[in-house]
Design a protein around this motif. Structure first.
Motif, PDB file in Angstrom:
ATOM      1  N   THR A  67      45.721  37.734  31.253  1.00  0.00           N
ATOM      2  CA  THR A  67      45.118  38.966  31.796  1.00  0.00           C
ATOM      3  C   THR A  67      43.622  38.957  31.522  1.00  0.00           C
ATOM      4  N   ARG A  68      42.971  37.855  31.916  1.00  0.00           N
ATOM      5  CA  ARG A  68      41.555  37.743  31.581  1.00  0.00           C
ATOM      6  C   ARG A  68      40.823  36.843  32.568  1.00  0.00           C
ATOM      7  N   TRP A  82      36.960  37.991  29.098  1.00  0.00           N
ATOM      8  CA  TRP A  82      37.129  39.438  29.121  1.00  0.00           C
ATOM      9  C   TRP A  82      38.401  39.793  29.893  1.00  0.00           C
ATOM     10  N   GLY A  83      38.959  40.950  29.574  1.00  0.00           N
ATOM     11  CA  GLY A  83      40.158  41.434  30.249  1.00  0.00           C
ATOM     12  C   GLY A  83      41.249  41.812  29.282  1.00  0.00           C
ATOM     13  N   GLN A  84      42.041  42.807  29.679  1.00  0.00           N
ATOM     14  CA  GLN A  84      43.189  43.249  28.902  1.00  0.00           C
ATOM     15  C   GLN A  84      44.373  43.467  29.838  1.00  0.00           C
ATOM     16  N   LYS A  85      45.557  43.506  29.263  1.00  0.00           N
ATOM     17  CA  LYS A  85      46.763  43.701  30.055  1.00  0.00           C
ATOM     18  C   LYS A  85      46.853  45.145  30.517  1.00  0.00           C
ATOM     19  N   GLU A 121      47.327  50.344  37.826  1.00  0.00           N
ATOM     20  CA  GLU A 121      46.312  50.382  36.780  1.00  0.00           C
ATOM     21  C   GLU A 121      44.937  50.696  37.382  1.00  0.00           C
ATOM     22  N   ARG A 144      42.100  51.426  35.099  1.00  0.00           N
ATOM     23  CA  ARG A 144      41.056  51.232  34.100  1.00  0.00           C
ATOM     24  C   ARG A 144      40.272  49.953  34.367  1.00  0.00           C
ATOM     25  N   TYR A 179      41.130  45.904  33.110  1.00  0.00           N
ATOM     26  CA  TYR A 179      42.551  45.701  32.850  1.00  0.00           C
ATOM     27  C   TYR A 179      43.154  45.002  34.071  1.00  0.00           C
ATOM     28  N   ASN A 215      46.650  42.763  35.946  1.00  0.00           N
ATOM     29  CA  ASN A 215      48.033  42.291  36.031  1.00  0.00           C
ATOM     30  C   ASN A 215      48.091  41.251  37.142  1.00  0.00           C
ATOM     31  N   ASP A 223      42.691  41.429  41.189  1.00  0.00           N
ATOM     32  CA  ASP A 223      43.698  42.017  40.290  1.00  0.00           C
ATOM     33  C   ASP A 223      44.940  42.262  41.145  1.00  0.00           C
TER      34      ASP A 223
END
Length: 433
Positions: A264-265, A279-282, A288, A290, A293, A295, A313
């Motif tokens: 997830t980055r 960089w990146g988050q799940k 989503e 935000r 973030y 998926n 994304d």
């Protein structure tokens, strides 16, 4: 006059802010009618393939190779046109060459159930192809088991599919003139092939999502000169990926990796392949909102003028845009299901093109996300699209598609007189032509 004004307003809405109505798409008909045909003034027709026509019988069938009479193309993951006479094709082995079966009733499934039906596709190469575990969330190590099956009848390698000819090169006429079979043994699920347009040595890069690795080969394919990531080991740090998908480069050869199906980055590397940052988050699929973030990070492109990084994304149906250090700038939504953008491409004229596997459309956006144009139709007939997963454009403006579901590649040439604003822009070729 009111009718003309309404037509112009409707066109502006359809094509988005920033679309210029050129002389090639001005009103050409009497009584206030307005034409947005790919070829202005065309009588009849319906722009089935937009501003393109299909090049039939391209490439030559895989069965033309000696000893391959019984085998054909499989799930074709990627295609890259170095030039019109050297086009790379990346696929997941080979499938049995089976003619389309005759339509018949299937009474065990219910009344009036036919297979195959009319002009509909009948074999999904994505399901048929080794290794399995293709979709996001699945573990690469489970692929062979999932492909074989958990109960009889089990599928067998060498019978139901085989692992040969993952990477080939064809010429302008579709003849297979390079076979990189020496590298089949290191591939597990090769996903993307490309050449850095700013590299005068034209190294060939292959992303393998099940190996969690990116391979760099010499231009002739004789040597593997670099491996980024730890083959067969997943993670999310300087030396590990988690099923990476695509790569792209800035003019100084800074490289960005979309990581990936399970990662997830975005990962950033310098021109030597040294890790810089990520960089990146799940996120929480499928809505989503935000920034930063993700998926299923399934597509990446850069604008060389601003160094902005565009990220697909996929499962959240949006494009996120960052500066080259990962600062979020803005995003845009690409549409509800069945929309399923699989890849994005930055043309040299600074437009972002996206290919949607769900709608079988090639879509043009400006760099702020305004929708400008789309073309494409679903089907496994010549020129139709079923599961486009790879996409490329050559110096002559020919467009190439790689289809994971149909198990094929196709070549489209611009139609004579087609509006240039409807044609997919040519790629950047900075260091070579």
């Amino acid at each position: 006059m009111r009718r003309v004004a309404m037509a112009v307003a409707a066109l502006a809405v359809s094509f988005g802010a920033g679309f210029t109505i050129s002389n090639r798409v001005r009103p050409v008909l009497a009584k206030g009618d307005f034409s947005i045909a790919a070829i202005a003034g065309q009588k009849g027709g319906q722009d089935i393939f937009g501003p393109y026509e299909i090049v039939n019988n391209w490439p030559k069938p895989l069965t033309a190779l000696p000893g391959h009479e019984k085998w054909t193309w499989s799930s074709v993951e990627s295609i890259y046109a170095e030039n019109p006479n050297r086009v790379f094709i990346l696929q997941l082995g080979e499938l049995p060459n089976i003619p389309r079966p005759a339509t018949r009733l299937l009474p065990d499934m219910g009344p009036n159930v036919l297979f195959p039906t009319g002009r509909l596709p009948w074999r999904d190469a994505t399901f048929a192809t080794i290794p399995g575990a293709g979709q996001g969330g699945l573990l690469a190590e489970d692929g062979p088991r999932l492909w074989r099956g958990d109960k009889p009848p089990y599928r067998e390698v060498g019978v139901d599919a085989r692992w040969e000819h993952c990477l080939l090169v064809v010429d302008a006429d579709g003849n297979i003139n390079e076979q990189w079979t020496q590298w089949d043994k290191i591939f597990k699920r090769p996903h993307y092939v490309a050449i850095n347009p700013y590299d005068p040595d034209r190294y060939v890069w292959v992303v393998d999502d099940h190996m969690h690795a990116i391979y760099k080969f010499t231009h002739d394919g004789r040597q593997l000169v670099q491996t980024i990531g730890t083959p067969g080991v997943w993670g999310a740090d300087a030396t590990h990926f988690n099923r990476p998908t695509y790569i792209t480069w800035l003019p100084d050869s800074t490289m960005f990796v979309s990581d990936g199906y399970n990662g997830t980055r975005v990962a950033k590397f310098d021109k030597s392949g040294k890790f810089v940052k990520d960089w990146g988050q799940k996120g929480v699929r499928p809505n989503e909102k935000r920034p930063g973030y993700f998926n299923n990070v399934h597509g990446i492109a850069v604008d060389p003028a601003t160094r902005h990084v565009f990220v697909n994304d996929r499962e959240n149906h949006r494009i996120q845009v960052f500066d080259d250090n990962g600062k979020f700038l803005y995003d845009w939504y690409v549409g509800d299901a069945p929309s399923d953008i699989h890849l994005i491409y930055m043309s040299a004229d600074r437009h972002l093109w996206a290919v949607d596997r769900g709608t079988s459309k090639v879509i043009k956006y400006d760099l702020e996300g305004h929708f400008l144009y789309a073309w494409g139709t679903w089907g496994d007939f010549p020129g139709g699209m079923w599961g486009v997963h790879g996409f490329s454009v050559d110096q002559e403006g020919n467009v190439y598609t790689a289809e994971v579901d149909a198990g094929r590649v196709q070549k489209y040439r611009p139609r004579p007189g087609a509006n240039p604003e409807f044609l997919v822009g040519k790629p950047v070729y900075s260091a070579w032509k």
